[in-house]
Design a protein around this motif. Structure first.
Motif, short mmCIF file in Angstrom:
data_model
loop_
_atom_site.label_atom_id
_atom_site.label_comp_id
_atom_site.label_asym_id
_atom_site.label_seq_id
_atom_site.Cartn_x
_atom_site.Cartn_y
_atom_site.Cartn_z
N LEU A 138 0.83 -1.20 0.00
CA LEU A 138 0.00 0.00 0.00
C LEU A 138 0.87 1.25 0.00
O LEU A 138 1.79 1.38 0.82
N CYS A 139 0.56 2.19 -0.92
CA CYS A 139 1.37 3.41 -0.98
C CYS A 139 0.55 4.69 -0.98
O CYS A 139 1.11 5.78 -0.78
N TRP A 140 -0.76 4.60 -1.18
CA TRP A 140 -1.59 5.81 -1.24
C TRP A 140 -3.05 5.38 -1.17
O TRP A 140 -3.38 4.21 -1.37
N LEU A 141 -3.93 6.34 -0.84
CA LEU A 141 -5.37 6.12 -0.81
C LEU A 141 -6.06 7.29 -1.49
O LEU A 141 -5.54 8.41 -1.48
N GLU A 142 -7.22 7.03 -2.05
CA GLU A 142 -8.07 8.11 -2.53
C GLU A 142 -9.49 7.88 -2.04
O GLU A 142 -9.98 6.74 -2.04
N LEU A 143 -10.12 8.97 -1.64
CA LEU A 143 -11.52 8.93 -1.24
C LEU A 143 -12.35 9.55 -2.35
O LEU A 143 -12.20 10.74 -2.67
N TYR A 144 -13.22 8.75 -2.96
CA TYR A 144 -14.13 9.22 -3.99
C TYR A 144 -15.44 9.58 -3.30
O TYR A 144 -16.12 8.71 -2.75
N TYR A 209 -4.13 2.24 -3.29
CA TYR A 209 -3.11 2.16 -4.34
C TYR A 209 -1.98 1.25 -3.87
O TYR A 209 -1.48 1.38 -2.75
N ILE A 210 -1.55 0.35 -4.75
CA ILE A 210 -0.43 -0.54 -4.49
C ILE A 210 0.75 -0.09 -5.36
O ILE A 210 0.60 0.12 -6.56
N ALA A 211 1.90 0.08 -4.74
CA ALA A 211 3.10 0.47 -5.49
C ALA A 211 3.58 -0.71 -6.33
O ALA A 211 3.66 -1.84 -5.85
N VAL A 212 3.90 -0.42 -7.60
CA VAL A 212 4.40 -1.46 -8.51
C VAL A 212 5.51 -0.86 -9.36
O VAL A 212 5.60 0.36 -9.53
N ASP A 213 6.34 -1.72 -9.92
CA ASP A 213 7.40 -1.26 -10.81
C ASP A 213 6.94 -1.14 -12.25
O ASP A 213 7.52 -0.39 -13.03
N ASP A 214 5.89 -1.89 -12.63
CA ASP A 214 5.47 -1.96 -14.02
C ASP A 214 3.94 -1.95 -14.10
O ASP A 214 3.31 -3.02 -14.22
N PRO A 215 3.31 -0.78 -14.06
CA PRO A 215 1.85 -0.73 -14.12
C PRO A 215 1.28 -1.36 -15.39
O PRO A 215 0.23 -2.01 -15.35
N ASP A 216 1.97 -1.21 -16.51
CA ASP A 216 1.47 -1.77 -17.77
C ASP A 216 1.46 -3.30 -17.71
O ASP A 216 0.50 -3.94 -18.13
N GLY A 217 2.51 -3.87 -17.17
CA GLY A 217 2.56 -5.32 -17.03
C GLY A 217 1.52 -5.84 -16.07
O GLY A 217 0.91 -6.90 -16.31
N VAL A 218 1.28 -5.11 -14.98
CA VAL A 218 0.25 -5.51 -14.02
C VAL A 218 -1.11 -5.52 -14.69
O VAL A 218 -1.91 -6.46 -14.52
N CYS A 219 -1.41 -4.48 -15.48
CA CYS A 219 -2.71 -4.42 -16.16
C CYS A 219 -2.86 -5.57 -17.15
O CYS A 219 -3.95 -6.16 -17.26
N GLU A 220 -1.81 -5.89 -17.86
CA GLU A 220 -1.88 -7.00 -18.81
C GLU A 220 -2.16 -8.31 -18.09
O GLU A 220 -3.03 -9.09 -18.51
#
Length: 264
Positions: A138-144, A209-220
């Motif tokens: 976990l690295c961040w939060l957003e409240l909608y 929000y989860i910190a990742v090194d490769d957002p594009d790879g995670v989405c794939e």
């Protein structure tokens, strides 16, 4: 920035409610390398997601009566019972009254004025997550929320949070930090719910929000595993590259590759 120096009001826990914990565990293992470990029969099916032996979240199997599949964020309280009284005074709701979780701590489940679920955790033996703000955690939060000013007032009254604004080309982004702490301790932002096309018609909610090194790879990978990409990877100036997703059961989360921090 989130840290494990948990102070009053700071996020200190995160857990998943899902109708199929085994399948969900497989999804997050493939996505982030999280290993799910049961806390034992006395924990009622609850368990921990671990990364390299450190706890990054909790989770358990839930039923339809428990609401839709979702991630729930918890905030530190020195006195869960007093916090619940503050919630009621501030016109929030109590979903689950304060209860002891063995010797680990004391918790309650609540909603804010807009109906957004969240939890509070009064630490006992369990202080909180083992790791935050590192890749896979976990690295961040957003409240909608439909009303940013009302939400800011509510959380200030209940948890003592303070707000500050960060300017962007298109306007301002309001952030939360624990009361009495510097702006360097910001842990969440507020988003006007109806201004975000990915959440058109959605109920207000907290997004981890989860910190990742490769957002594009995670989405794939998420798409291949039955998840949904709600917002394709997008660069946000001075923030990083982010994307919004949902797991195979609809629990919403986001990923972020943060921009390197500028020293000095």
């Amino acid at each position: 920035m989130l840290t494990t120096r948990f102070v009053t009001g700071a996020p200190n826990w995160l857990d998943l409610g899902t109708p199929d914990i085994d399948r969900a565990a497989g999804f997050y293992d493939a996505l982030f390398g999280w290993q799910f470990q049961s806390a034992g029969p006395e924990a009622g099916g609850y368990g921990f997601f671990r990364l390299d032996g450190r706890t990054v979240a909790g989770g358990m199997q839930t039923g339809a009566e428990d609401g839709p599949p979702a991630w729930t964020v918890y905030f530190q309280s020195p006195d869960a019972d007093a916090t619940v009284k503050a919630v009621e005074k501030a016109h929030g709701s109590v979903l689950m009254a304060p209860m002891d979780v063995m010797a680990q701590g004391r918790m309650a489940l609540l909603t804010d004025r807009a109906g957004v679920p969240y939890g509070i955790w009064q630490p006992g033996q369990l202080k909180g997550l083992d790791v935050v703000s590192e890749s896979g955690s976990l690295c961040w939060l957003e409240l909608y929320t439909p009303d940013i000013a009302a939400a800011a007032g509510y959380y200030n009254a209940v948890l003592g949070w303070e707000t500050s604004s960060v300017s962007f080309d298109e306007g301002f982004y309001t952030c939360f930090n624990p009361g009495g702490q510097s702006e360097d301790t910001m842990f969440a932002g507020l988003v006007q719910l109806h201004d975000d096309p990915t959440d058109s018609g959605a109920a207000p909610y907290w997004l981890p929000y989860i910190a990742v090194d490769d957002p594009d790879g995670v989405c794939e990978r998420a798409g291949q595993l039955g998840g949904t990409v709600r917002l394709a990877p997008t660069d946000v100036p001075d923030v990083g590259r982010m994307a919004k997703l949902a797991d195979p059961f609809g629990a919403r989360f986001a990923v972020l590759r943060p921009e390197p921090r500028q020293e000095g």
